[in-house]
Design a protein around this motif. Structure first.
Motif, PDB file in Angstrom:
ATOM      1  N   MET A   1      11.750 -56.258   8.168  1.00  0.00           N
ATOM      2  CA  MET A   1      11.125 -56.578   6.884  1.00  0.00           C
ATOM      3  C   MET A   1      10.582 -55.306   6.237  1.00  0.00           C
ATOM      4  SD  MET A   1      10.249 -59.063   4.780  1.00  0.00           S
ATOM      5  CE  MET A   1       9.084 -59.570   3.548  1.00  0.00           C
ATOM      6  N   LEU A   2      10.954 -55.085   4.985  1.00  0.00           N
ATOM      7  CA  LEU A   2      10.443 -53.965   4.204  1.00  0.00           C
ATOM      8  C   LEU A   2       9.512 -54.504   3.129  1.00  0.00           C
ATOM      9  CD1 LEU A   2      10.490 -50.983   3.168  1.00  0.00           C
ATOM     10  CD2 LEU A   2      12.466 -51.646   1.790  1.00  0.00           C
ATOM     11  N   GLU A   3       8.309 -53.957   3.072  1.00  0.00           N
ATOM     12  CA  GLU A   3       7.337 -54.367   2.064  1.00  0.00           C
ATOM     13  C   GLU A   3       6.798 -53.136   1.333  1.00  0.00           C
ATOM     14  OE1 GLU A   3       4.802 -57.953   3.596  1.00  0.00           O
ATOM     15  OE2 GLU A   3       5.147 -56.600   5.277  1.00  0.00           O
ATOM     16  N   VAL A   4       6.863 -53.185   0.019  1.00  0.00           N
ATOM     17  CA  VAL A   4       6.374 -52.091  -0.827  1.00  0.00           C
ATOM     18  C   VAL A   4       5.322 -52.679  -1.763  1.00  0.00           C
ATOM     19  CG1 VAL A   4       6.993 -50.412  -2.611  1.00  0.00           C
ATOM     20  CG2 VAL A   4       8.584 -50.881  -0.730  1.00  0.00           C
ATOM     21  N   LYS A   5       4.125 -52.113  -1.746  1.00  0.00           N
ATOM     22  CA  LYS A   5       3.032 -52.663  -2.546  1.00  0.00           C
ATOM     23  C   LYS A   5       2.350 -51.580  -3.377  1.00  0.00           C
ATOM     24  CE  LYS A   5       1.956 -56.408   0.720  1.00  0.00           C
ATOM     25  NZ  LYS A   5       0.912 -57.022   1.585  1.00  0.00           N
ATOM     26  N   ASN A   6       2.347 -51.794  -4.671  1.00  0.00           N
ATOM     27  CA  ASN A   6       1.587 -50.969  -5.621  1.00  0.00           C
ATOM     28  C   ASN A   6       1.856 -49.478  -5.444  1.00  0.00           C
ATOM     29  OD1 ASN A   6      -0.779 -53.310  -4.656  1.00  0.00           O
ATOM     30  ND2 ASN A   6       0.093 -53.335  -6.712  1.00  0.00           N
ATOM     31  N   LEU A   7       3.138 -49.155  -5.330  1.00  0.00           N
ATOM     32  CA  LEU A   7       3.537 -47.768  -5.114  1.00  0.00           C
ATOM     33  C   LEU A   7       3.347 -46.942  -6.380  1.00  0.00           C
ATOM     34  CD1 LEU A   7       4.662 -46.477  -2.540  1.00  0.00           C
ATOM     35  CD2 LEU A   7       6.956 -46.717  -3.522  1.00  0.00           C
ATOM     36  N   LYS A   8       2.767 -45.745  -6.214  1.00  0.00           N
ATOM     37  CA  LYS A   8       2.544 -44.851  -7.352  1.00  0.00           C
ATOM     38  C   LYS A   8       2.849 -43.413  -6.937  1.00  0.00           C
ATOM     39  CE  LYS A   8      -1.160 -47.801  -9.156  1.00  0.00           C
ATOM     40  NZ  LYS A   8      -2.569 -47.882  -9.601  1.00  0.00           N
ATOM     41  N   LYS A   9       3.373 -42.642  -7.908  1.00  0.00           N
ATOM     42  CA  LYS A   9       3.613 -41.220  -7.665  1.00  0.00           C
ATOM     43  C   LYS A   9       3.466 -40.470  -8.976  1.00  0.00           C
ATOM     44  CE  LYS A   9       4.670 -37.493  -5.425  1.00  0.00           C
ATOM     45  NZ  LYS A   9       3.751 -36.926  -4.408  1.00  0.00           N
ATOM     46  N   ARG A  10       2.605 -39.442  -8.955  1.00  0.00           N
ATOM     47  CA  ARG A  10       2.444 -38.636 -10.150  1.00  0.00           C
ATOM     48  C   ARG A  10       2.617 -37.165  -9.816  1.00  0.00           C
ATOM     49  NH1 ARG A  10      -3.864 -38.473 -12.072  1.00  0.00           N
ATOM     50  NH2 ARG A  10      -4.814 -37.551 -10.202  1.00  0.00           N
ATOM     51  N   PHE A  11       3.086 -36.424 -10.823  1.00  0.00           N
ATOM     52  CA  PHE A  11       3.332 -34.998 -10.689  1.00  0.00           C
ATOM     53  C   PHE A  11       2.537 -34.251 -11.758  1.00  0.00           C
ATOM     54  CE2 PHE A  11       7.126 -37.248  -9.266  1.00  0.00           C
ATOM     55  CZ  PHE A  11       7.382 -36.660  -8.040  1.00  0.00           C
ATOM     56  N   ARG A  12       2.024 -33.098 -11.417  1.00  0.00           N
ATOM     57  CA  ARG A  12       1.266 -32.312 -12.380  1.00  0.00           C
ATOM     58  C   ARG A  12       2.215 -31.643 -13.366  1.00  0.00           C
ATOM     59  NH1 ARG A  12      -3.895 -30.772 -12.776  1.00  0.00           N
ATOM     60  NH2 ARG A  12      -4.368 -28.930 -14.030  1.00  0.00           N
ATOM     61  N   LEU A  13       1.938 -31.772 -14.653  1.00  0.00           N
ATOM     62  CA  LEU A  13       2.750 -31.153 -15.695  1.00  0.00           C
ATOM     63  C   LEU A  13       2.424 -29.663 -15.784  1.00  0.00           C
ATOM     64  CD1 LEU A  13       2.321 -33.841 -18.501  1.00  0.00           C
ATOM     65  CD2 LEU A  13       4.363 -33.469 -17.118  1.00  0.00           C
ATOM     66  N   ASP A  14       3.457 -28.867 -16.150  1.00  0.00           N
ATOM     67  CA  ASP A  14       3.196 -27.446 -16.342  1.00  0.00           C
ATOM     68  C   ASP A  14       2.539 -27.227 -17.706  1.00  0.00           C
ATOM     69  OD1 ASP A  14       5.288 -27.107 -18.404  1.00  0.00           O
ATOM     70  OD2 ASP A  14       6.686 -27.320 -16.739  1.00  0.00           O
ATOM     71  N   ASN A  15       1.946 -26.076 -17.879  1.00  0.00           N
ATOM     72  CA  ASN A  15       1.186 -25.783 -19.104  1.00  0.00           C
ATOM     73  C   ASN A  15       2.058 -25.822 -20.350  1.00  0.00           C
ATOM     74  OD1 ASN A  15      -1.261 -25.477 -17.766  1.00  0.00           O
ATOM     75  ND2 ASN A  15      -0.893 -23.308 -17.341  1.00  0.00           N
ATOM     76  N   ILE A  82       3.821 -48.754   2.109  1.00  0.00           N
ATOM     77  CA  ILE A  82       5.205 -49.048   2.498  1.00  0.00           C
ATOM     78  C   ILE A  82       5.168 -49.449   3.963  1.00  0.00           C
ATOM     79  CG2 ILE A  82       7.568 -48.194   2.702  1.00  0.00           C
ATOM     80  CD1 ILE A  82       6.728 -45.936   0.720  1.00  0.00           C
ATOM     81  N   MET A  83       5.634 -50.645   4.250  1.00  0.00           N
ATOM     82  CA  MET A  83       5.598 -51.157   5.618  1.00  0.00           C
ATOM     83  C   MET A  83       7.008 -51.537   6.071  1.00  0.00           C
ATOM     84  SD  MET A  83       2.253 -51.079   6.085  1.00  0.00           S
ATOM     85  CE  MET A  83       1.920 -52.069   7.549  1.00  0.00           C
ATOM     86  N   ASN A  85       8.609 -53.587   9.190  1.00  0.00           N
ATOM     87  CA  ASN A  85       8.312 -54.451  10.347  1.00  0.00           C
ATOM     88  C   ASN A  85       6.859 -54.317  10.786  1.00  0.00           C
ATOM     89  OD1 ASN A  85      10.973 -55.414  10.413  1.00  0.00           O
ATOM     90  ND2 ASN A  85      11.639 -53.696  11.682  1.00  0.00           N
ATOM     91  N   GLY A  86       5.965 -54.262   9.795  1.00  0.00           N
ATOM     92  CA  GLY A  86       4.539 -54.221  10.066  1.00  0.00           C
ATOM     93  C   GLY A  86       3.964 -52.843  10.318  1.00  0.00           C
ATOM     94  N   ASP A  87       4.797 -51.804  10.372  1.00  0.00           N
ATOM     95  CA  ASP A  87       4.320 -50.443  10.635  1.00  0.00           C
ATOM     96  C   ASP A  87       4.236 -49.645   9.338  1.00  0.00           C
ATOM     97  OD1 ASP A  87       4.147 -50.859  13.399  1.00  0.00           O
ATOM     98  OD2 ASP A  87       6.275 -50.400  13.666  1.00  0.00           O
ATOM     99  N   ASP A  88       3.221 -48.811   9.238  1.00  0.00           N
ATOM    100  CA  ASP A  88       2.882 -48.082   8.018  1.00  0.00           C
ATOM    101  C   ASP A  88       3.703 -46.798   7.902  1.00  0.00           C
ATOM    102  OD1 ASP A  88       1.674 -46.698   5.912  1.00  0.00           O
ATOM    103  OD2 ASP A  88      -0.319 -47.450   6.399  1.00  0.00           O
ATOM    104  N   VAL A  89       4.596 -46.761   6.914  1.00  0.00           N
ATOM    105  CA  VAL A  89       5.455 -45.589   6.700  1.00  0.00           C
ATOM    106  C   VAL A  89       4.640 -44.407   6.192  1.00  0.00           C
ATOM    107  CG1 VAL A  89       7.396 -44.669   5.361  1.00  0.00           C
ATOM    108  CG2 VAL A  89       7.483 -47.008   6.272  1.00  0.00           C
ATOM    109  N   VAL A  90       3.701 -44.669   5.280  1.00  0.00           N
ATOM    110  CA  VAL A  90       2.925 -43.592   4.664  1.00  0.00           C
ATOM    111  C   VAL A  90       2.034 -42.908   5.688  1.00  0.00           C
ATOM    112  CG1 VAL A  90       1.238 -43.034   2.874  1.00  0.00           C
ATOM    113  CG2 VAL A  90       2.997 -44.755   2.423  1.00  0.00           C
ATOM    114  N   ALA A  91       1.490 -43.666   6.619  1.00  0.00           N
ATOM    115  CA  ALA A  91       0.556 -43.114   7.604  1.00  0.00           C
ATOM    116  C   ALA A  91       1.259 -42.278   8.668  1.00  0.00           C
ATOM    117  CB  ALA A  91      -0.230 -44.239   8.263  1.00  0.00           C
ATOM    118  N   GLN A  92       2.529 -42.592   8.962  1.00  0.00           N
ATOM    119  CA  GLN A  92       3.242 -41.880  10.027  1.00  0.00           C
ATOM    120  C   GLN A  92       4.683 -41.564   9.593  1.00  0.00           C
ATOM    121  OE1 GLN A  92       3.382 -44.422  13.534  1.00  0.00           O
ATOM    122  NE2 GLN A  92       3.139 -46.257  12.303  1.00  0.00           N
ATOM    123  N   PRO A  93       4.854 -40.721   8.588  1.00  0.00           N
ATOM    124  CA  PRO A  93       6.174 -40.471   8.010  1.00  0.00           C
ATOM    125  C   PRO A  93       7.193 -39.870   8.972  1.00  0.00           C
ATOM    126  CG  PRO A  93       4.565 -38.887   7.182  1.00  0.00           C
ATOM    127  CD  PRO A  93       3.803 -39.944   7.911  1.00  0.00           C
TER     128      PRO A  93
END
Length: 268
Positions: A1-15, A82-83, A85-93
């Motif tokens: 089982m793959l579960e994705v919840k409230n995923l966000k990613k932002r990048f800093r813009l150059d000047n 991101i989970m 089978n119940g394991d946290d992808v973000v915590a242990q990439p």
């Protein structure tokens, strides 16, 4: 089982970009740009069960590839979970990377090695012993129709052959989740069909498959679930049947266009 919840990613813009944006009419500035930041993915959620195939849709620049790169651990999310089978992808990439098969637009082969040598190399990297590796190569090469060019060097292959070989190296370690970013783009009909048949072989297995595509007929043929992303947010998340039901005709093209134009989020 793959579960994705409230995923966000932002990048800093150059000047330079920030200065140019200040000169623009604010009506034409991308809604994802916020001060010094570009919010490539603002809020993406979905799930994919074992043996299900999920089609990820969206216009160019919608945030699909960024979302998939976060699923693969190639990018660290700014927020979200991101989970697998119940394991946290973000915590242990690093540990979770072994459990994911990811094909990106930049996945490639070592040109001086044959297809077989490439796949063997990546299988060994994942700790497979020679007996299990040989058995899995036989199985995957059968499914992707690779045997006829298995001993050719990668730099002599056609585009379709290379993509099939890339997919073989992606899944050789028997991942728990398969993630494919536009796997059939630019391929001839026969190569595309081979890859679609390969994806279909996972249906009813214990492996969720997520693939992005611009080809709606692939979604109609293969998918149990559909997610549509636009401007970095989930516009639709539900079954293929629910997606088709959003149009009186059941035409996927009509549904896609209406959701992108209206930008109304729908979850089914």
């Amino acid at each position: 089982m793959l579960e994705v919840k409230n995923l966000k990613k932002r990048f800093r813009l150059d000047n330079k970009t920030i200065k140019e944006n200040k000169k623009k009419n604010q009506e034409v500035v991308d809604v994802r740009e916020e001060g010094h930041w570009f919010n490539a993915v603002r809020d993406v959620s979905f799930s994919c069960g074992s043996g299900e195939v999920l089609g990820l849709l969206g216009p160019n620049g919608a945030g699909k590839t960024t979302s998939l790169r976060m699923l693969s651990t190639a990018l660290q999310p700014s927020e979200g979970n991101i989970m697998i089978n119940g394991d946290d992808v973000v915590a242990q990439p690093v540990a979770m990377r072994r459990r994911i098969g990811f094909l990106s637009g930049t996945t490639s082969l070592y040109h001086r090695l044959t297809v077989r040598e490439n796949v063997q190399y990546f299988g060994r990297l994942h700790g497979m012993n020679e007996d299990e590796l040989d058995k899995e190569i036989q199985k995957v090469f059968d499914l992707l129709d690779i045997h006829s060019f298995a001993d050719k060097k990668a730099d002599t292959l056609s585009t379709g052959m290379k993509q099939r070989a890339n997919i073989a190296r992606t899944v050789i370690h028997r991942p728990e989740v398969v993630v494919l970013d536009e796997p059939t783009t630019g391929l001839d009909v026969i190569s595309a069909k081979t890859i679609l048949d390969f994806i279909e072989s996972y249906k009813g297995s214990n492996v969720p498959v997520v693939f992005s595509t611009h080809h709606l007929h692939e979604v109609e043929k293969l998918c149990d679930r559909v997610v549509l992303i636009n401007h970095g947010t989930t516009q639709f998340n539900g079954s293929l049947q629910a997606f088709k039901a959003l149009s009186e005709t059941g035409n996927l093209y009509d549904v896609f266009v209406s959701l992108v134009e209206k930008e109304v989020a729908v979850t089914c």
